[in-house]
Design an enzyme around this catalytic site. Structure first.
Site, PDB file in Angstrom:
ATOM      1  CG  ASP A 262      -1.810   1.138   1.367  1.00  0.00           C
ATOM      2  OD1 ASP A 262      -2.757   1.171   0.576  1.00  0.00           O
ATOM      3  OD2 ASP A 262      -1.607   2.019   2.223  1.00  0.00           O
ATOM      4  CD  GLU A 324      -2.062   2.666  -3.571  1.00  0.00           C
ATOM      5  OE1 GLU A 324      -3.143   3.207  -3.840  1.00  0.00           O
ATOM      6  OE2 GLU A 324      -1.528   2.748  -2.444  1.00  0.00           O
TER       7      GLU A 324
HETATM    8  C1  GLC Z   1      -3.891   3.401  -0.455  1.00  0.00           C
HETATM    9  C2  GLC Z   1      -5.196   2.658  -0.411  1.00  0.00           C
HETATM   10  C3  GLC Z   1      -6.270   3.595   0.039  1.00  0.00           C
HETATM   11  C4  GLC Z   1      -5.921   4.077   1.433  1.00  0.00           C
HETATM   12  C5  GLC Z   1      -4.540   4.708   1.458  1.00  0.00           C
HETATM   13  C6  GLC Z   1      -4.041   4.863   2.858  1.00  0.00           C
HETATM   14  O1  GLC Z   1      -3.901   4.384  -1.404  1.00  0.00           O
HETATM   15  O2  GLC Z   1      -5.470   2.098  -1.658  1.00  0.00           O
HETATM   16  O3  GLC Z   1      -7.532   2.982   0.050  1.00  0.00           O
HETATM   17  O4  GLC Z   1      -6.878   4.995   1.869  1.00  0.00           O
HETATM   18  O5  GLC Z   1      -3.587   3.917   0.802  1.00  0.00           O
HETATM   19  O6  GLC Z   1      -3.683   3.639   3.404  1.00  0.00           O
END
Ligand code: GLC
Length: 606
Positions: A262, A324
């Site tokens: 993440d 991500e």
């Molecule tokens: C990432 C997740 C998102 C979350 C953020 C903080 O972007 O996909 O849903 O709110 O991280 O953890």
């Protein structure tokens, strides 16, 4: 502020046209059509093959997939119950969004214990059952790992915030603040004054307000890139890296196939805490629009990723690290693979293709070509949908041809030379169902940002399994988010019965990708490169039929002639594999093919 989610998001929410549900008109080629939804996982990859290179990974938002105990919230046993469905769809792995104990401020992305399951989703025993059932169905399980921050209710942070001398204090990012009358302190910083001190700089949280929060007990500010309840860990403290790697081992030892990391570019911040350059204007949360160069994608993060890769690589079974990675360009994306060394992430997500929101053949061609040529031969991971963005059917759809456009996007996704990520409901053509009243919003950014930013509830609504009252998602009349009205017609049960459905289209595409060697393993060459309306390419693998894909991005019919000269593809015999244009079913040539508006055509050439 950090460009975590595309800028177009809130304006798209406002201008989005009503989804038009059209009856599908495509016909599947009888030559290759297997009985729909007969078990699909038949294709053989050589035993030495690395599974994730061809993988279709399916993201599950656990609150919204299947509720097995009638509390209106999805859970792990619900996912286990739906394993047959997932296997029949033909996917290789599921990525489960965080299901660890959490106060659920950010619906699981605020973790209070990394080595357990939140009681609302089940138990560790349920997780082990899910893993074992997945294994029986040839479905691997990938977990979401949130390493940038914990919940403020995690014991680490509770301890850290209790006193400056607590051994956990330095696990988070603290600052004493600066005198409120220091030169250069702006009005935004002054709003956060405590005891005559203001935050050390102008940094904003991506979810609104200052990125610094005052804790009276220690007379200091802590840093949070996301919500106040998500304090950032201090990755310059080796104890943090050790603790997080230990939690990864906890799950790897249980048998997970890897992690989706993440917000991974945000681990480090500028040591000098320099003010972020102001880009001008105000964002949806009412804060200044700032550049995130001092808060994200700092070079130091790559050291952590290399060590993480070495750690996961030591496990058998080709565990995968997916990132991500919202990044500015393909050259930056390449660094996340480790460039030529390829010693970092296996599959950092390419967010540059699926979230541009521009439905343009030339843009897609250029981007796919870049990914093909600028990643040192690493495989891109393409994605159009996730739990943070308006569903692609609505972002790219024109309101009139949405089903055709969704099919075209899926055609691109599954016939591209890339690993693929898909999001629950995408296979159904499930539309985004954004709350219409502020009092219904669950996602905090939708409350603070209303009405400019309505939050992410719209893309997180319960899975639509059938047309019974709770869409087969739950037996409870009150579900955590309402069941969208579209469930009456857009649902698994009715789409499984309809060979022209979006679901049948997805199923067929996944089957083609799995069974045709050129789609499974072959390289890609763009065709008809100056065409601004039609995107086309050929996938080739020596010794196997080539596969041509063509997508009409325009509202007018387009006639194309595809010339394979200069490509590795050979042959003249053309056979349609899949098209939503009935007239193209019998196409036998690459000359003068007329593609109806927004249609997709996929064929073999030998
Ligand atoms: C990432 C997740 C998102 C979350 C953020 C903080 O972007 O996909 O849903 O709110 O991280 O953890």
């Amino acid at each position: 502020m950090p460009k975590l989610f595309p800028e177009a998001k809130s304006s798209l929410r406002r201008t989005r046209a009503r989804l038009t549900v059209l009856a599908g008109v495509f016909a599947l080629s009888t030559a290759l059509l297997s009985t729909a939804f007969a078990a699909a996982q038949t294709a053989a990859s050589p035993a030495s093959d690395i599974w994730w290179k061809h993988a279709v990974v399916y993201e599950i938002y656990p609150r919204s997939f299947q509720d097995s105990n009638g509390d209106g919230i999805g859970d792990l046993n619900g996912i286990t119950q739906r394993m047959d469905y997932l296997q029949n769809l033909g996917i290789d792995a599921i990525w489960i969004s965080p299901m660890y104990p959490s106060p659920q401020v950010d619906f699981g992305y605020d973790i209070s214990n990394y080595e357990a399951v939140d009681p609302q989703y089940g138990t560790l025993a349920d997780f082990d059952k899910l893993l074992a059932t997945g294994k029986q169905h040839n479905i691997r399980v990938i977990l979401d790992m949130v390493m940038n921050h914990t919940s403020d209710k995690h014991q680490w942070f509770v301890d850290a915030a209790s006193s400056r001398t607590n051994p956990k204090h330095n696990w988070y990012v603290w600052n004493d603040g600066i005198p409120a009358d220091s030169p250069g302190v702006g009005a935004f910083q002054k709003k956060y004054e405590h005891e005559g001190k203001v935050p050390p700089n102008n940094w904003t949280s991506t979810f609104g307000g200052s990125a610094w929060e005052w804790v009276p007990a220690v007379h200091q500010f802590y840093y949070h890139y996301f919500y106040i309840q998500q304090p950032d860990l201090n990755w310059r403290n080796p104890a943090v890296e050790k603790a997080m790697f230990d939690t990864m081992r906890f799950w790897l030892d249980r048998g997970v196939a890897g992690f989706r990391l993440d917000a991974i570019p945000t681990l480090f911040e500028d040591t000098q805490l320099r003010n972020a350059p102001d880009k001008g204007g105000i964002n949806a949360q009412g804060d200044p629009n700032l550049s995130d160069e001092y808060q994200s994608n700092l070079p130091e993060v790559h050291g952590v990723i290399r060590r993480m890769r070495a750690m996961t690589q030591a496990y058998p079974g080709n565990r995968v690290l997916i990132g991500e990675t919202y990044l500015p360009n393909t050259a930056e994306l390449d660094l996340w693979y480790g460039g030529a060394k390829k010693d970092e992430l296996n599959l950092p997500m390419d967010m540059l293709m699926g979230f541009t929101n521009k439905f343009d053949a030339t843009d897609f061609r250029n981007h796919i070509t870049e990914a093909e040529t600028q990643l040192h031969g690493s495989l891109p991971l393409f994605v159009f949908d996730n739990h943070d963005n308006i569903r692609s059917i609505d972002r790219f759809g024109d309101g009139t041809h949405n089903p055709q456009i969704a099919r075209l996007l899926a055609g691109m996704l599954f016939t591209s030379h890339a690993a693929v990520l898909t999001y629950y409901g995408e296979e159904l053509g499930m539309p985004t169902t954004t709350p219409t009243r502020k009092e219904d919003v669950k996602d905090p950014i939708g409350i603070t940002g209303w009405p400019k930013e309505k939050g992410r509830d719209g893309e997180r609504t319960p899975m639509q399994w059938d047309d019974s009252p709770q869409a087969g998602f739950s037996t409870n009349a009150s579900t955590w988010l309402p069941i969208p009205p579209s469930y009456k017609t857009i649902n698994v049960k009715s789409e499984m019965a309809d060979p022209n459905s979006e679901l049948a289209w997805f199923h067929k595409l996944i089957e083609l990708r799995r069974t045709l060697p050129a789609l499974h393993d072959g390289g890609v060459t763009m065709l008809d490169k100056s065409n601004t309306n039609v995107l086309s390419w050929v996938r080739t693998l020596p010794g196997h039929p080539s596969v041509v894909s063509a997508f009409n991005f325009s509202a007018q019919p387009q006639t194309i002639t595809l010339d394979l000269t200069g490509t590795p593809a050979k042959g003249t015999q053309v056979k349609t594999l899949l098209s939503d244009a009935p007239a193209l079913q019998s196409t036998t040539t690459l000359k003068d093919i007329t593609l109806p508006p927004y249609s997709t055509w996929i064929a073999t050439v030998e």
